[in-house]
Design a protein around this motif. Structure first.
Motif, PDB file in Angstrom:
ATOM      1  N   MET A   1       0.871  -1.231  -0.135  1.00  0.00           N
ATOM      2  CA  MET A   1       0.173  -0.027   0.139  1.00  0.00           C
ATOM      3  C   MET A   1       0.683   1.357   0.045  1.00  0.00           C
ATOM      4  O   MET A   1       1.986   1.162   0.573  1.00  0.00           O
ATOM      5  N   LEU A   2       0.342   2.222  -0.769  1.00  0.00           N
ATOM      6  CA  LEU A   2       1.343   3.686  -0.837  1.00  0.00           C
ATOM      7  C   LEU A   2       0.766   4.573   0.319  1.00  0.00           C
ATOM      8  O   LEU A   2      -0.409   4.570   0.649  1.00  0.00           O
ATOM      9  N   LYS A   3       1.783   4.916   1.101  1.00  0.00           N
ATOM     10  CA  LYS A   3       1.398   5.858   2.193  1.00  0.00           C
ATOM     11  C   LYS A   3       1.888   7.395   1.566  1.00  0.00           C
ATOM     12  O   LYS A   3       2.948   7.258   1.086  1.00  0.00           O
ATOM     13  N   CYS A   4       0.915   8.463   1.681  1.00  0.00           N
ATOM     14  CA  CYS A   4       1.491   9.679   1.315  1.00  0.00           C
ATOM     15  C   CYS A   4       1.786  10.589   2.517  1.00  0.00           C
ATOM     16  O   CYS A   4       0.920  10.642   3.261  1.00  0.00           O
ATOM     17  N   HIS A   5       2.784  11.345   2.187  1.00  0.00           N
ATOM     18  CA  HIS A   5       3.265  12.093   3.169  1.00  0.00           C
ATOM     19  C   HIS A   5       3.007  13.816   3.073  1.00  0.00           C
ATOM     20  O   HIS A   5       3.626  14.516   3.669  1.00  0.00           O
ATOM     21  N   LEU A   6       2.116  13.983   2.209  1.00  0.00           N
ATOM     22  CA  LEU A   6       1.880  15.158   1.803  1.00  0.00           C
ATOM     23  C   LEU A   6       1.231  16.261   2.759  1.00  0.00           C
ATOM     24  O   LEU A   6       1.859  17.279   3.311  1.00  0.00           O
ATOM     25  N   SER A   7       0.490  15.578   3.696  1.00  0.00           N
ATOM     26  CA  SER A   7       0.062  16.617   4.865  1.00  0.00           C
ATOM     27  C   SER A   7       1.130  16.794   5.915  1.00  0.00           C
ATOM     28  O   SER A   7       1.221  17.754   6.519  1.00  0.00           O
ATOM     29  N   LYS A   8       2.107  15.864   6.112  1.00  0.00           N
ATOM     30  CA  LYS A   8       3.249  15.994   6.854  1.00  0.00           C
ATOM     31  C   LYS A   8       4.125  17.045   6.483  1.00  0.00           C
ATOM     32  O   LYS A   8       4.443  18.169   6.996  1.00  0.00           O
ATOM     33  N   VAL A  58      10.545  12.067  -5.128  1.00  0.00           N
ATOM     34  CA  VAL A  58       8.998  11.220  -5.112  1.00  0.00           C
ATOM     35  C   VAL A  58       9.069  10.420  -3.965  1.00  0.00           C
ATOM     36  O   VAL A  58       8.029  10.260  -3.162  1.00  0.00           O
ATOM     37  N   GLY A  59      10.277   9.824  -3.373  1.00  0.00           N
ATOM     38  CA  GLY A  59      10.271   8.996  -2.479  1.00  0.00           C
ATOM     39  C   GLY A  59       9.774   9.644  -0.951  1.00  0.00           C
ATOM     40  O   GLY A  59       9.490   9.114   0.053  1.00  0.00           O
ATOM     41  N   ASP A  60      10.052  11.130  -1.027  1.00  0.00           N
ATOM     42  CA  ASP A  60       9.670  11.659   0.299  1.00  0.00           C
ATOM     43  C   ASP A  60       8.292  11.963   0.247  1.00  0.00           C
ATOM     44  O   ASP A  60       7.573  11.976   1.567  1.00  0.00           O
ATOM     45  N   LEU A  61       7.531  11.960  -0.918  1.00  0.00           N
ATOM     46  CA  LEU A  61       6.135  12.122  -1.021  1.00  0.00           C
ATOM     47  C   LEU A  61       5.332  10.873  -0.759  1.00  0.00           C
ATOM     48  O   LEU A  61       4.428  10.887   0.118  1.00  0.00           O
ATOM     49  N   TYR A  62       5.658   9.702  -1.339  1.00  0.00           N
ATOM     50  CA  TYR A  62       5.185   8.454  -1.428  1.00  0.00           C
ATOM     51  C   TYR A  62       5.966   7.380  -0.846  1.00  0.00           C
ATOM     52  O   TYR A  62       7.274   7.490  -1.003  1.00  0.00           O
ATOM     53  N   GLU A  63       5.570   6.571   0.129  1.00  0.00           N
ATOM     54  CA  GLU A  63       6.256   5.432   0.692  1.00  0.00           C
ATOM     55  C   GLU A  63       5.547   4.013   0.383  1.00  0.00           C
ATOM     56  O   GLU A  63       4.187   3.946   0.962  1.00  0.00           O
TER      57      GLU A  63
END
Length: 75
Positions: A1-8, A58-63
């Motif tokens: 599953m992809l985790k998005c870190h945009l909010s953080k 990209v790796g900072d935005l999605y994990e």
């Protein structure tokens, strides 16, 4: 599953969704769905624009994360 870190990331940079939308030209609804992790697909040009604007990779935005046993059962 992809985790998005945009909010953080936006929180750390003290950015509002409206500011990101205005500065990047990305639709506010698209920003909201990515921010809330409800987006089911995201255009690559949107990811590229966000990364350039936020000065991240990209790796900072999605994990990519592993699903928990609970999530596997629900699928």
């Amino acid at each position: 599953m992809l985790k998005c870190h945009l909010s953080k990331i936006m929180g750390e940079k003290r950015l509002k969704m409206s500011d990101v939308s205005r500065d990047t030209g990305i639709n506010p609804g698209t920003i909201r769905r990515i921010f809330n992790e409800t987006a089911t697909r995201v255009e690559l040009n949107v990811v590229e624009t966000l990364c350039e604007y936020l000065k991240i990779e990209v790796g900072d935005l999605y994990e990519l994360t592993k699903k928990s046993n609970e999530e596997k059962i629900e699928d």
